[in-house]
Design a protein around this motif. Structure first.
Motif, short mmCIF file in Angstrom:
data_model
loop_
_atom_site.label_atom_id
_atom_site.label_comp_id
_atom_site.label_asym_id
_atom_site.label_seq_id
_atom_site.Cartn_x
_atom_site.Cartn_y
_atom_site.Cartn_z
N LEU A 1 0.90 -1.21 -0.09
CA LEU A 1 0.14 -0.03 0.07
C LEU A 1 0.82 1.31 -0.09
N SER A 2 2.03 1.21 0.73
CA SER A 2 2.81 2.37 0.70
C SER A 2 3.31 2.72 -0.79
N LEU A 3 3.71 1.54 -1.49
CA LEU A 3 4.40 1.44 -2.69
C LEU A 3 3.20 1.96 -3.82
N SER A 4 1.87 1.71 -3.45
CA SER A 4 0.92 2.20 -4.46
C SER A 4 0.55 3.62 -4.39
N LEU A 5 0.95 4.49 -3.41
CA LEU A 5 1.02 5.76 -3.29
C LEU A 5 1.78 6.55 -3.77
N ALA B 1 -6.26 3.44 0.66
CA ALA B 1 -5.19 2.72 1.20
C ALA B 1 -5.26 2.72 2.93
N VAL B 2 -5.43 4.06 3.23
CA VAL B 2 -5.59 4.09 4.73
C VAL B 2 -6.71 3.38 5.47
N ARG B 3 -7.83 3.00 4.72
CA ARG B 3 -9.23 2.39 5.32
C ARG B 3 -8.65 0.81 5.36
#
Length: 347
Positions: free
Chosen positions: A297-301, A315-317
């Motif tokens: 999820l970090s990389l997806s941002l 991503a946070v949810r």
């Protein structure tokens, strides 16, 4: 400006020549995949190679997926055949639609599909360690003895601890810490998943989710992507399947019970203690997802050197939901608020 062709695409063009057809790339995270229609033939095959700079978070136990598929031909129904094309072993492309693309509501699957999945588990139970002659990629010390389900799961815990958490700590260690994911989480995880009953081992697909099931035009169900297959506790295959499929509660219960009847009918020793142990293995799957999804999820941002703000809320949810589900097996004292998760991801 014409985009530069990748090495995989160039090889695909070379294999089909002037009179063949190349389609793709297909959607997929780990591989760049093309579908090849060979000139003068009706067969359609897949050419794929791992994408560059992709992080892998899953253990691999067989050196060649194609060699495994050849060994399983005639033993497991509806798996891709393997053909040699110009000295390369390529899988036949299965035409149809994945279960993920089917228009069913509430994640329920039709009864005929349910039955075919149960049949697959029954066939897998017949393939035991002593009847499978395929080269393994994992060392002998990394293989649990037949029946040692605690040892089998411990090796998976070690893989997550060493190959996901520790190996990526240089880049993601601060993020783990800010989310409350400390090394002692693995101590708590071991306490919460140990004590499994001994069960006879068999072949596991280990990745049976909706994108790895294809329904052909005759509504026959095919299982694809066997690269994560392993030999081990058959209950782990069921737990992984249930976790990835997210069935409605009633259908999840029925799948578990039908699995026990099917596998127990083949090898009673493969279902010992399953009802007591299933939740432990599901707890491991929830915990495993925390560490892999924090990184993914970090990389997806990342959008070049910028942040993809559109993806941030979802991503946070998702990350908060995943951490909540894994709080008990990891012994997490608290779940970070959404604002805290967002701030950690952004940093």
């Amino acid at each position: 400006m014409t985009p530069q062709l990748t090495g995989v695409r160039l090889r695909a063009d070379e294999l089909v020549g002037e009179n063949g057809v190349v389609s793709g790339p297909l959607k997929g995270y780990h591989h760049e995949t093309y579908v090849l229609t060979m000139p003068g033939e009706t067969r359609i095959v897949k050419l794929r190679e791992p994408r560059e700079r992709i992080l892998w978070f899953d253990r691999r136990c067989f050196r060649s997926e194609e060699a495994l598929l050849r060994e399983l031909h005639g033993r497991i129904s509806r798996i891709p055949a393997v053909h040699d094309v110009e000295g390369m072993a390529l899988q036949v492309f299965i035409e149809g639609r994945t279960l993920k693309s089917r228009p069913w509501g509430d994640r329920r699957i039709p009864e005929p599909v349910h039955g075919q999945i149960v049949d697959l588990f029954r066939e897998l139970a017949h393939v035991t360690p002593d009847t499978l002659e395929v080269e393994r990629s994992c060392e002998a010390k990394d293989r649990a003895d037949d029946g040692d389900c605690d040892g089998f799961l411990e090796r998976l815990v070690v893989f997550v601890e060493e190959q996901v958490y520790e190996k990526n700590s240089a880049d993601f260690g601060r993020l783990f810490t800010e989310l409350g994911l400390h090394p002692d989480a693995f101590v708590q995880l071991r306490k919460n998943v140990s004590g499994l009953t001994r069960r006879d081992f068999c072949l596991l697909h280990a990745d049976l989710h909706r994108e790895n099931f294809v329904l052909d035009p005759l509504n026959q169900l095919w299982s694809i992507d066997w690269e994560l297959a392993m030999l081990g506790d058959p209950l782990y295959d069921l737990a992984t399947h249930l976790y990835l499929m997210s069935y409605p509660a009633e259908q999840e219960r029925r799948m578990a019970e039908d699995w026990a009847r099917a596998v127990g009918g083949v090898r009673p020793g493969s279902v010992r203690g399953w009802a007591d142990d299933l939740e432990r293995i599901l707890a491991f799957k929830r915990a495993q997802s925390v560490f892999t999804d924090v990184i993914r999820l970090s990389l997806s941002l990342r959008d070049g050197s910028n942040v993809n703000w559109v993806r941030l809320p979802s991503a946070v949810r998702k990350l908060q939901t995943i951490m909540t589900a894994a709080a008990r097996p990891l012994g997490l004292a608290e779940i970070p608020s959404r604002s805290r998760i967002a701030a950690a991801l952004l940093r």
